[in-house]
Design a protein around this motif. Structure first.
Motif, PDB file in Angstrom:
ATOM      1  N   MET A   1       0.689  -1.044   0.072  1.00  0.00           N
ATOM      2  CA  MET A   1       0.136   0.449  -0.206  1.00  0.00           C
ATOM      3  C   MET A   1       0.665   1.597  -0.230  1.00  0.00           C
ATOM      4  SD  MET A   1      -3.350   1.043   2.368  1.00  0.00           S
ATOM      5  CE  MET A   1      -3.709   2.401   3.013  1.00  0.00           C
ATOM      6  N   ASN A   2       0.439   2.780  -0.880  1.00  0.00           N
ATOM      7  CA  ASN A   2       1.415   3.494  -0.862  1.00  0.00           C
ATOM      8  C   ASN A   2       0.969   4.379   0.413  1.00  0.00           C
ATOM      9  OD1 ASN A   2       2.667   6.176  -1.245  1.00  0.00           O
ATOM     10  ND2 ASN A   2       1.073   6.520  -3.699  1.00  0.00           N
ATOM     11  N   TYR A   3       1.604   4.731   2.030  1.00  0.00           N
ATOM     12  CA  TYR A   3       0.996   5.584   2.549  1.00  0.00           C
ATOM     13  C   TYR A   3       1.183   6.661   2.287  1.00  0.00           C
ATOM     14  CZ  TYR A   3       0.807   1.443   4.850  1.00  0.00           C
ATOM     15  OH  TYR A   3      -0.206  -0.251   5.472  1.00  0.00           O
ATOM     16  N   GLU A   4       2.266   6.958   1.603  1.00  0.00           N
ATOM     17  CA  GLU A   4       2.500   8.706   1.386  1.00  0.00           C
ATOM     18  C   GLU A   4       1.220   9.380   1.820  1.00  0.00           C
ATOM     19  OE1 GLU A   4       5.277   9.519  -1.451  1.00  0.00           O
ATOM     20  OE2 GLU A   4       7.032   8.326  -0.677  1.00  0.00           O
ATOM     21  N   PRO A   5      -0.356   9.719   0.447  1.00  0.00           N
ATOM     22  CA  PRO A   5      -1.338  10.350   0.656  1.00  0.00           C
ATOM     23  C   PRO A   5      -1.593  10.608   2.649  1.00  0.00           C
ATOM     24  CG  PRO A   5      -1.199   8.763  -1.563  1.00  0.00           C
ATOM     25  CD  PRO A   5      -0.087   8.233  -0.254  1.00  0.00           C
ATOM     26  N   LEU A   6      -1.305   9.476   2.710  1.00  0.00           N
ATOM     27  CA  LEU A   6      -1.993   8.901   4.226  1.00  0.00           C
ATOM     28  C   LEU A   6      -0.611   9.877   5.272  1.00  0.00           C
ATOM     29  CD1 LEU A   6      -3.205   6.466   3.933  1.00  0.00           C
ATOM     30  CD2 LEU A   6      -4.370   8.307   4.848  1.00  0.00           C
TER      31      LEU A   6
ATOM     32  N   ASP B   1      -8.766  -1.503   4.617  1.00  0.00           N
ATOM     33  CA  ASP B   1      -9.779  -0.956   3.812  1.00  0.00           C
ATOM     34  C   ASP B   1      -8.841   0.674   3.219  1.00  0.00           C
ATOM     35  OD1 ASP B   1     -11.236  -3.116   2.978  1.00  0.00           O
ATOM     36  OD2 ASP B   1     -12.715  -2.501   4.342  1.00  0.00           O
ATOM     37  N   GLY B   2      -8.183   0.748   3.995  1.00  0.00           N
ATOM     38  CA  GLY B   2      -7.405   1.757   3.804  1.00  0.00           C
ATOM     39  C   GLY B   2      -8.231   3.636   4.258  1.00  0.00           C
ATOM     40  N   ASN B   3      -9.643   3.196   4.781  1.00  0.00           N
ATOM     41  CA  ASN B   3     -10.233   4.305   5.402  1.00  0.00           C
ATOM     42  C   ASN B   3      -9.496   5.075   6.495  1.00  0.00           C
ATOM     43  OD1 ASN B   3     -12.387   3.486   3.365  1.00  0.00           O
ATOM     44  ND2 ASN B   3     -12.955   2.070   4.554  1.00  0.00           N
ATOM     45  N   ILE B   4      -9.724   6.086   6.744  1.00  0.00           N
ATOM     46  CA  ILE B   4      -9.443   7.300   8.063  1.00  0.00           C
ATOM     47  C   ILE B   4      -9.648   7.175   9.121  1.00  0.00           C
ATOM     48  CG2 ILE B   4      -8.965   9.433   8.943  1.00  0.00           C
ATOM     49  CD1 ILE B   4      -7.582  10.118   6.197  1.00  0.00           C
ATOM     50  N   ILE B   5     -10.048   6.078  10.417  1.00  0.00           N
ATOM     51  CA  ILE B   5     -11.557   6.019  10.649  1.00  0.00           C
ATOM     52  C   ILE B   5     -10.977   7.429  12.167  1.00  0.00           C
ATOM     53  CG2 ILE B   5     -12.071   4.021  10.455  1.00  0.00           C
ATOM     54  CD1 ILE B   5     -10.183   3.678  13.285  1.00  0.00           C
ATOM     55  N   ALA B   6      -9.749   7.726  12.326  1.00  0.00           N
ATOM     56  CA  ALA B   6      -9.256   8.886  14.107  1.00  0.00           C
ATOM     57  C   ALA B   6      -8.199   9.528  12.952  1.00  0.00           C
ATOM     58  CB  ALA B   6      -9.561   7.921  14.713  1.00  0.00           C
ATOM     59  N   GLU B   7      -8.088  10.140  13.589  1.00  0.00           N
ATOM     60  CA  GLU B   7      -7.309  11.796  13.385  1.00  0.00           C
ATOM     61  C   GLU B   7      -6.556  12.584  14.467  1.00  0.00           C
ATOM     62  OE1 GLU B   7      -7.458  13.368   8.347  1.00  0.00           O
ATOM     63  OE2 GLU B   7      -8.281  14.553  10.552  1.00  0.00           O
ATOM     64  N   GLY B   8      -4.960  12.148  14.795  1.00  0.00           N
ATOM     65  CA  GLY B   8      -5.185  13.330  16.145  1.00  0.00           C
ATOM     66  C   GLY B   8      -3.748  14.250  15.584  1.00  0.00           C
ATOM     67  N   TRP B   9      -3.402  14.808  17.193  1.00  0.00           N
ATOM     68  CA  TRP B   9      -2.184  15.736  16.483  1.00  0.00           C
ATOM     69  C   TRP B   9      -1.418  16.144  18.283  1.00  0.00           C
ATOM     70  CZ3 TRP B   9      -6.308  17.739  15.134  1.00  0.00           C
ATOM     71  CH2 TRP B   9      -7.428  18.893  15.028  1.00  0.00           C
ATOM     72  N   HIS B  10      -0.777  16.502  18.496  1.00  0.00           N
ATOM     73  CA  HIS B  10      -0.429  17.093  19.150  1.00  0.00           C
ATOM     74  C   HIS B  10      -0.296  17.957  19.663  1.00  0.00           C
ATOM     75  CE1 HIS B  10       2.190  17.104  23.346  1.00  0.00           C
ATOM     76  NE2 HIS B  10       3.569  17.229  22.754  1.00  0.00           N
ATOM     77  N   LYS B  11      -1.321  18.297  20.254  1.00  0.00           N
ATOM     78  CA  LYS B  11      -1.984  19.983  20.671  1.00  0.00           C
ATOM     79  C   LYS B  11      -1.375  20.960  21.050  1.00  0.00           C
ATOM     80  CE  LYS B  11      -6.361  18.533  19.344  1.00  0.00           C
ATOM     81  NZ  LYS B  11      -7.803  17.703  19.988  1.00  0.00           N
TER      82      LYS B  11
ATOM     83  N   SER C   1     -10.186  -2.894  20.755  1.00  0.00           N
ATOM     84  CA  SER C   1      -9.271  -2.946  20.152  1.00  0.00           C
ATOM     85  C   SER C   1      -8.622  -2.869  18.600  1.00  0.00           C
ATOM     86  CB  SER C   1      -9.266  -4.635  20.006  1.00  0.00           C
ATOM     87  OG  SER C   1      -8.119  -5.235  19.234  1.00  0.00           O
ATOM     88  N   PHE C   2      -7.286  -2.694  18.222  1.00  0.00           N
ATOM     89  CA  PHE C   2      -7.069  -2.142  16.778  1.00  0.00           C
ATOM     90  C   PHE C   2      -6.344  -3.285  16.252  1.00  0.00           C
ATOM     91  CE2 PHE C   2      -7.384   1.811  19.817  1.00  0.00           C
ATOM     92  CZ  PHE C   2      -8.516   2.578  18.735  1.00  0.00           C
ATOM     93  N   GLU C   3      -6.878  -4.363  16.069  1.00  0.00           N
ATOM     94  CA  GLU C   3      -6.265  -6.156  15.802  1.00  0.00           C
ATOM     95  C   GLU C   3      -6.585  -5.324  13.829  1.00  0.00           C
ATOM     96  OE1 GLU C   3      -7.039  -9.085  16.983  1.00  0.00           O
ATOM     97  OE2 GLU C   3      -7.698  -8.152  19.206  1.00  0.00           O
ATOM     98  N   ASN C   4      -7.091  -5.019  13.775  1.00  0.00           N
ATOM     99  CA  ASN C   4      -6.822  -4.267  11.908  1.00  0.00           C
ATOM    100  C   ASN C   4      -6.814  -3.700  11.716  1.00  0.00           C
ATOM    101  OD1 ASN C   4      -8.385  -7.709  11.638  1.00  0.00           O
ATOM    102  ND2 ASN C   4     -10.303  -6.871  11.884  1.00  0.00           N
ATOM    103  N   TYR C   5      -6.494  -2.517  12.428  1.00  0.00           N
ATOM    104  CA  TYR C   5      -5.825  -0.978  12.646  1.00  0.00           C
ATOM    105  C   TYR C   5      -4.596  -1.074  12.234  1.00  0.00           C
ATOM    106  CZ  TYR C   5     -11.193  -0.640  13.284  1.00  0.00           C
ATOM    107  OH  TYR C   5     -12.434  -0.939  12.665  1.00  0.00           O
ATOM    108  N   THR C   6      -4.105   0.509  11.021  1.00  0.00           N
ATOM    109  CA  THR C   6      -2.858   0.597  11.734  1.00  0.00           C
ATOM    110  C   THR C   6      -3.282   2.120  11.610  1.00  0.00           C
ATOM    111  OG1 THR C   6      -3.068  -1.023   9.770  1.00  0.00           O
ATOM    112  CG2 THR C   6      -1.211   0.853   9.524  1.00  0.00           C
ATOM    113  N   LEU C   7      -1.842   1.875  12.707  1.00  0.00           N
ATOM    114  CA  LEU C   7      -1.536   3.497  13.002  1.00  0.00           C
ATOM    115  C   LEU C   7      -0.361   4.142  11.807  1.00  0.00           C
ATOM    116  CD1 LEU C   7      -1.930   6.047  15.453  1.00  0.00           C
ATOM    117  CD2 LEU C   7       0.677   4.617  16.436  1.00  0.00           C
ATOM    118  N   ILE C   8      -0.831   5.473  11.161  1.00  0.00           N
ATOM    119  CA  ILE C   8       0.285   6.092  11.032  1.00  0.00           C
ATOM    120  C   ILE C   8       0.656   7.160  11.355  1.00  0.00           C
ATOM    121  CG2 ILE C   8       0.751   7.472   8.515  1.00  0.00           C
ATOM    122  CD1 ILE C   8      -1.986   5.460   7.664  1.00  0.00           C
ATOM    123  N   VAL C   9       2.078   8.073  11.452  1.00  0.00           N
ATOM    124  CA  VAL C   9       2.222   8.734  12.316  1.00  0.00           C
ATOM    125  C   VAL C   9       3.732   9.211  11.810  1.00  0.00           C
ATOM    126  CG1 VAL C   9       3.273   7.109  13.895  1.00  0.00           C
ATOM    127  CG2 VAL C   9       3.277   9.911  14.999  1.00  0.00           C
TER     128      VAL C   9
END
Ligand code: AOF
Ligand code: ZN
Length: 367
Positions: free
Chosen positions: A1-6, A35-45, A64-72
């Motif tokens: 998967m191309n993670y660059e746009p994310l 499926d690559g859908n964004i389900i949450a976003e966060g930033w250091h505030k 639980s996040f067993e089927n999820y990927t964290l992009i940071v």
């Protein structure tokens, strides 16, 4: 998967922390499903507040996040600071995969966060948009590794290398668009520094006016404390965020006492071998005592010259107006360069037009 746009989106989120998180890094995080859908976003505030990963995990609000990927954008931390280690939470929440932009330059982390996740059998991908993610935290990297602020030298000069007329008049050499860009740069740094002569000539406020952002701290160099007390810089309502460096004897004068009672921070400094305030000491105090991770040096000529001579500049931001003043006040004074091949060479990183001016960003060449 191309993670660059994310990752690009995570960088956008990280940028929202500008002006609020320093001296911590700016970090953004995204959680996606299989499926690559964004389900949450966060930033250091905010400094001392939850890290980007924690913000995103809280927003997702799943057990639980067993089927999820964290992009940071930056490697998750693995130590107790003002907040607990992000690695523990990520492992606890059973993430399948973690995609990292750049490693945390903090020696307390630097690769160990990634190792910790891997040893918990989490798949880790590193180096996605690495340069962009490193660039996001170039101030933080300098601060956390060298305990000194990252220095931007901002110069507004004519095409023939003058920052003012001989009598000091400099309003305005550059055009309105360039000056707006300077305001924007002020929103990105923790502090701005100016020397005594520039303050006397320009009577500046050194505030951010055209953007809704916090003002940087103001740093003044005035070895003999000769600046009059009725200048704008001393009258501003944020006096407690003004730091004045002077010689040790001057720091004991009645004027120093008056300024100090008004809220200005007076910092005594010893002179270097050339009789100027020791800039290395200035920078160490700014980083260690005031948590300043980045500072824009705004002039004048003497200050620019000292910063160059002592090799303290990380980045140049030079606004060049297509004007000729002839023998005015030159950007730099004597640098004692014995031959052309000993000139200070710069690598130009970018050139763009700001209104009728040219805006050049550069670094000292590493040749
Ligand atoms: C992350 N995500 O969003 C940030 C990180 O005192 P603390 O607990 O806030 O920790 C600060 C350190 O954590 C900081 O020096 C840097 O190494 C890291 N910053 N790490 O995983 C974040 N802001
Ligand atoms: Zn963390």
């Amino acid at each position: 998967m191309n993670y660059e746009p994310l990752m690009r989106r995570a960088i956008e989120l990280a940028l929202r922390g500008t002006g609020y998180v320093s001296p911590n890094p700016r970090v953004g995080a995204i959680i996606i499903d299989d499926d690559g859908n964004i389900i949450a976003e966060g930033w250091h505030k905010s400094y001392g507040g939850p890290h980007a990963e924690v913000e995103a995990i809280n927003m997702a609000n799943l057990a639980s996040f067993e089927n999820y990927t964290l992009i940071v954008t930056m490697e998750p931390c693995n130590f107790y600071g003002k907040t607990p280690p992000c690695t523990d939470l990520i492992i606890d929440k059973k993430f399948k995969k973690v995609v990292v932009g750049a490693l945390d330059p903090n020696p307390k982390v630097n690769g160990q966060g990634v190792d910790k996740l891997k040893s918990a059998e989490i798949e880790v991908i590193t180096g996605v948009l690495e340069q962009e993610c490193q660039n996001l935290n170039r101030f933080f990297a300098k601060y956390i590794i060298h305990k000194k602020p990252y220095i931007l030298l901002k110069i507004a000069q004519t095409i023939d290398g003058n920052i003012a007329l001989k009598n000091g008049q400099s309003k305005w050499i550059t055009c309105e668009e360039s000056r707006l860009k300077v305001q924007e740069l002020r929103t990105e740094v923790d502090a701005v520094l100016v020397g005594k002569n520039t303050i006397l000539m320009d009577n500046p406020f050194l505030t951010v006016r055209d953007y809704d952002a916090p003002n940087p701290k103001k740093v003044i160099l005035d070895a003999e404390l000769t600046l009059p007390l009725d200048l704008n810089i001393f009258k501003n309502p944020e006096r407690e965020s003004t730091i004045l460096f002077c010689s040790k004897p001057a720091s004991k004068s009645r004027k120093a006492n008056t300024l100090s009672l008004a809220g200005i921070k007076i910092e005594p400094i010893t002179n270097n071998e050339f009789g100027f305030l020791n800039l290395n000491d200035v920078l160490t105090i700014l980083a260690e005592k005031y948590n300043i991770a980045s500072m824009m040096v705004e002039g004048g000529s003497q200050v620019f010259t000292s910063f160059i001579k002592e090799s303290l500049v990380d980045e140049f931001h030079i606004f060049i107006a297509p004007k000729i003043l002839g023998a005015g006040l030159q950007t730099f004074g004597h640098l004692m360069i014995p031959s052309i091949n000993k000139a200070t060479e710069l690598d130009v990183k970018n050139i763009e037009k700001t209104g009728t001016d040219f805006y050049v960003t550069a670094k000292i060449s590493d040749k």
